[in-house]
Design an enzyme around this catalytic site. Structure first.
Site, PDB file in Angstrom:
ATOM      1  N   CYS A  71       0.853  -1.183   0.000  1.00 58.59           N
ATOM      2  CA  CYS A  71       0.000   0.000   0.000  1.00 58.59           C
ATOM      3  C   CYS A  71       0.894   1.240   0.000  1.00 58.59           C
ATOM      4  O   CYS A  71       1.626   1.485   0.964  1.00 58.59           O
ATOM      5  CB  CYS A  71      -0.878  -0.026   1.249  1.00 58.59           C
ATOM      6  SG  CYS A  71      -1.958   1.412   1.386  1.00 58.59           S
ATOM      7  N   CYS A 177      -0.585   3.431  -6.640  1.00 55.80           N
ATOM      8  CA  CYS A 177      -1.544   2.829  -5.706  1.00 55.80           C
ATOM      9  C   CYS A 177      -1.763   1.411  -6.210  1.00 55.80           C
ATOM     10  O   CYS A 177      -2.009   1.210  -7.410  1.00 55.80           O
ATOM     11  CB  CYS A 177      -2.861   3.604  -5.712  1.00 55.80           C
ATOM     12  SG  CYS A 177      -4.222   2.749  -4.873  1.00 55.80           S
TER      13      CYS A 177
HETATM   14  N1  DGL Z   1      -3.946   0.312  -2.335  1.00 54.93           N
HETATM   15  C1  DGL Z   1      -3.602   1.454  -1.563  1.00 54.93           C
HETATM   16  C2  DGL Z   1      -2.368   2.179  -2.080  1.00 54.93           C
HETATM   17  O1  DGL Z   1      -1.496   1.554  -2.681  1.00 54.93           O
HETATM   18  C3  DGL Z   1      -4.647   2.445  -1.114  1.00 54.93           C
HETATM   19  C4  DGL Z   1      -6.064   2.309  -1.490  1.00 54.93           C
HETATM   20  C5  DGL Z   1      -6.973   3.049  -0.546  1.00 54.93           C
HETATM   21  O2  DGL Z   1      -7.189   4.274  -0.732  1.00 54.93           O
HETATM   22  O3  DGL Z   1      -7.434   2.403   0.382  1.00 54.93           O
HETATM   23  O4  DGL Z   1      -2.204   3.347  -1.891  1.00 54.93           O
END
Ligand code: DGL
Length: 217
Positions: A71, A177
């Site tokens: 993340c 993301c």
């Molecule tokens: N998958 C996450 C990232 O890489 C964030 C997604 C979310 O906003 O929850 O930033």
């Protein structure tokens, strides 16, 4: 044989977990998400710390020897504080600003990421350090993670944002993301011949290999 943890707010981490399972078929990969609190991208660092810390602690209790924070939002906002509290190595994922700045020919790149990532000090540092002479476009992707999580992507909206940055001259598009990995192919198609699309899974696998090798010693 290792036990590798992978954490994300939601489906983004599944894409990373899949790549890790393919590369390390003999290891156990434990994936945890926090979809009840998604999107993380509109939360403050304090909120994220409260949500993420107990989950990582549970993952250690489940036997994870290393945890991949799949993340960008968590990595760019709170990984330093997490490392102070969490007793196993954490492998983070952050927007690939440096490779983008190295590979652009037009001097214009686009970083697609959550609002929290774009606001973070770490991301600001990445730009100041590696992209001083590069124009970094940051299209509004604030609702993409939620749309991808719900499997309900407004293609017109997403395509519109990508076409805007292509028309503005971006020749590198960074997927900052992990949720966006699920729409990588669509973005690749739109960008074909105009921009390359960067996402971090190969780099994460390399880093994980290094960490696993150091655990083995
Ligand atoms: N998958 C996450 C990232 O890489 C964030 C997604 C979310 O906003 O929850 O930033």
């Amino acid at each position: 044989m290792h036990t590798i943890g992978v954490f994300d707010s939601g489906r983004g981490g599944e894409s990373v977990a899949r790549a890790i399972r393919e590369t390390f078929p003999d290891s156990e990969v434990i994936f945890r998400d926090d979809s009840a609190h998604l999107p993380y991208g509109n939360k403050t660092p304090e909120q994220l710390l409260d949500l993420v810390t107990p989950i990582l602690q549970e993952m250690i209790e489940q036997g994870c020897e290393v945890i991949v924070i799949a993340c960008n939002t968590v990595t760019t906002t709170i990984i330093r504080q997490l490392r102070e509290q969490i007793s196993v190595p954490l492998v983070g994922i952050e927007p690939m600003v440096k490779p983008a700045a190295q590979q652009t020919k037009t001097g214009i790149v686009a970083v697609c990421a959550t609002p929290a990532t774009l606001k973070s000090k770490r991301y600001g540092w990445l730009k100041d350090t590696y992209a001083k002479d590069t124009t970094v476009l940051e299209p509004d992707c604030s609702d993409w993670a939620a749309m991808i999580q719900a499997n309900n992507v407004d293609r017109k909206k997403v395509d519109g944002r990508i076409i805007e940055v292509l028309d503005a001259g971006a020749d590198v598009i960074v997927l900052g993301c992990t949720h966006y990995h699920w729409i990588e192919q669509d973005i690749q198609k739109l960008a074909k011949g105009r921009a390359i699309v960067l996402q971090p899974e190969p780099a994460i696998i390399r880093q994980l290999n290094r960490v696993l090798a150091s655990l083995a010693v």
